[in-house]
Design an enzyme around this catalytic site. Sequence first.
Site, PDB file in Angstrom:
ATOM      1  N   GLU A 108      35.484  33.435  33.176  1.00 34.83           N
ATOM      2  CA  GLU A 108      36.166  33.874  34.395  1.00 34.83           C
ATOM      3  C   GLU A 108      35.745  33.094  35.637  1.00 34.83           C
ATOM      4  O   GLU A 108      36.588  32.720  36.457  1.00 34.83           O
ATOM      5  CB  GLU A 108      35.914  35.364  34.638  1.00 34.83           C
ATOM      6  CG  GLU A 108      36.591  35.851  35.922  1.00 34.83           C
ATOM      7  CD  GLU A 108      36.376  37.326  36.225  1.00 34.83           C
ATOM      8  OE1 GLU A 108      35.696  38.013  35.451  1.00 34.83           O
ATOM      9  OE2 GLU A 108      36.906  37.766  37.257  1.00 34.83           O
ATOM     10  N   THR A 151      33.808  44.378  37.816  1.00 31.56           N
ATOM     11  CA  THR A 151      32.870  44.108  38.924  1.00 31.56           C
ATOM     12  C   THR A 151      32.945  45.221  39.974  1.00 31.56           C
ATOM     13  O   THR A 151      31.929  45.582  40.575  1.00 31.56           O
ATOM     14  CB  THR A 151      33.174  42.737  39.566  1.00 31.56           C
ATOM     15  OG1 THR A 151      33.168  41.757  38.518  1.00 31.56           O
ATOM     16  CG2 THR A 151      32.125  42.358  40.598  1.00 31.56           C
TER      17      THR A 151
HETATM   18  N1  LIG Z   1      45.694  43.359  39.729  1.00 30.63           N
HETATM   19  C1  LIG Z   1      45.031  43.564  38.592  1.00 30.63           C
HETATM   20  N2  LIG Z   1      45.630  44.191  37.572  1.00 30.63           N
HETATM   21  C2  LIG Z   1      44.967  44.409  36.422  1.00 30.63           C
HETATM   22  N3  LIG Z   1      43.673  44.019  36.220  1.00 30.63           N
HETATM   23  C3  LIG Z   1      43.018  43.378  37.210  1.00 30.63           C
HETATM   24  C4  LIG Z   1      43.661  43.125  38.443  1.00 30.63           C
HETATM   25  N4  LIG Z   1      42.775  42.498  39.245  1.00 30.63           N
HETATM   26  C5  LIG Z   1      41.618  42.349  38.545  1.00 30.63           C
HETATM   27  N5  LIG Z   1      41.757  42.874  37.312  1.00 30.63           N
HETATM   28  C6  LIG Z   1      40.750  42.901  36.252  1.00 30.63           C
HETATM   29  O1  LIG Z   1      40.851  44.135  35.613  1.00 30.63           O
HETATM   30  C7  LIG Z   1      39.627  44.400  34.986  1.00 30.63           C
HETATM   31  C8  LIG Z   1      39.075  45.715  35.346  1.00 30.63           C
HETATM   32  O2  LIG Z   1      39.850  46.561  34.684  1.00 30.63           O
HETATM   33  P1  LIG Z   1      39.600  48.064  34.841  1.00 30.63           P
HETATM   34  O3  LIG Z   1      40.332  48.429  36.066  1.00 30.63           O
HETATM   35  O4  LIG Z   1      40.183  48.555  33.572  1.00 30.63           O
HETATM   36  O5  LIG Z   1      38.131  48.242  34.950  1.00 30.63           O
HETATM   37  C9  LIG Z   1      38.709  43.428  35.434  1.00 30.63           C
HETATM   38  O6  LIG Z   1      38.647  42.437  34.461  1.00 30.63           O
HETATM   39  C10 LIG Z   1      39.279  42.897  36.658  1.00 30.63           C
HETATM   40  O7  LIG Z   1      38.611  41.731  36.802  1.00 30.63           O
HETATM   41  P2  LIG Z   1      36.950  41.648  36.924  1.00 30.63           P
HETATM   42  O8  LIG Z   1      36.420  41.123  35.614  1.00 30.63           O
HETATM   43  O9  LIG Z   1      36.821  40.676  37.996  1.00 30.63           O
HETATM   44  O10 LIG Z   1      36.380  43.004  37.269  1.00 30.63           O
HETATM   45 MG   LIG Z   2      37.242  41.405  33.748  1.00 31.63          MG
HETATM   46 MG   LIG Z   3      34.588  39.677  35.489  1.00 35.68          MG
HETATM   47 MG   LIG Z   4      36.343  39.275  38.450  1.00 34.99          MG
END
Ligand SMILES: Nc1ncnc2c1ncn2[C@@H]1O[C@H](COP(=O)(O)O)[C@@H](O)[C@H]1OP(=O)(O)O
Ligand SMILES: [Mg+2]
Ligand SMILES: [Mg+2]
Ligand SMILES: [Mg+2]
Length: 358
Positions: free
Chosen positions: A70, A140
């Site tokens: 990522e 995160t």
């Molecule tokens: N607009 C979005 N729609 C769906 N998922 C997203 C969006 N923006 C970021 N994410 C990613 O969704 C995941 C979190 O999902 P959940 O809401 O199920 O916990 C994370 O991987 C997040 O990235 P990240 O890895 O940066 O946290």
């Molecule tokens: Mg993620």
């Molecule tokens: Mg991440």
């Molecule tokens: Mg992220």
Amino acid sequence: MSSSFAKELEVAQLAVQRATILTKRVFHNSAKGTVSKDDASPVTVGDFGAQALIIAALQANFPGDKIVAEEESDTLRSNAALRDQIWDLVRTTALDDAAAEALLGGAVKDADAMLDLIGLGNSKGGASGRIWAIDPIDGTKGFLRGGQYAVCLALMVDGDVKVGVLGCPNLPVDDAAPLTADIGTDQTDEGGSRGVIFSAVLGQGASSRPLGTGALAEGKPIAMKPITEMAAASFCESVEAGHSNQGESAQIAQKLGITRPSVRMDSQAKYGSIARGAGDIYLRLPTSKTYQEKIWDHAAGDLIVREAGGQVTDTTGSRLDFSVGRTLAANRGVIAAPAAVHGQVLKAVQEVLGQAAS
Ligand SMILES: Nc1ncnc2c1ncn2[C@@H]1O[C@H](COP(=O)(O)O)[C@@H](O)[C@H]1OP(=O)(O)O
Ligand SMILES: [Mg+2]
Ligand SMILES: [Mg+2]
Ligand SMILES: [Mg+2]
């Protein structure tokens, strides 16, 4: 040709364990070095540090493999303070077990080598060869909120997920513990009741083991909980309203006769939780026409749930397709459920989404 993936599994589990230990140090520290990325999502020194340690382990063992991760290293090259904060974590995080640490290649040489490692995660992905997908901290926002998060690693061969590992430091060790979104007040986890690694190899089942700090603890097979009565089931969904359409999922629950409230938790901890039978059904409904899910957000969880007796598709009923690049461009949303009831859930999803479209 060997297809047991024993070495890949061992390296992946230890790499996730070591990276998770790094993230825990950041989780318990108020200074998380949070910066906002171009898409306005947060990234912390924990994300960068965990990505560096996982890639170091992969480079030491499988130097020819490609990596889709990522985080990018660009911003760190012009931000020496942030780079130094990450380097401080990376150079001081190691497994207790000398043999395990040696298998992972030992310490990273210096801060420049660390940036180079982080930058190796820039593969475009695709349908051929061996490609690892890394989400160094998934969820995160949960990590920053003091909730659930996961350190995620999967190996794909020719677009098919073969090995998946999830490190979930804030989930209970006990597979039978009731599913709650809250991690409780014991933030320090002095009792050691939290922290689990889920893993699966295609065709070999799924397992869980305590996270630990040294040699890998023994794994226990996990399986999804059969749903005999839909009314007694519940959904496990994202916390973030922007990540999954919660209004539509409420309508789907109603259609299925589900009355219990959804358990909301961040990250692929949802996949692990339903795979071990603590939760029932993971729903992720598209919120926008343009957002494409990322492969690192689903690869490990998809395999772990399927190996635990589940079925995972998108809202059209197609399997998740990890072969088309860094995103799941061919898919819309996610439905993960015990195989026996997946069709029933899919039908309800399609009825509600169909109504929404007309
Ligand atoms: N607009 C979005 N729609 C769906 N998922 C997203 C969006 N923006 C970021 N994410 C990613 O969704 C995941 C979190 O999902 P959940 O809401 O199920 O916990 C994370 O991987 C997040 O990235 P990240 O890895 O940066 O946290
Ligand atoms: Mg993620
Ligand atoms: Mg991440
Ligand atoms: Mg992220």
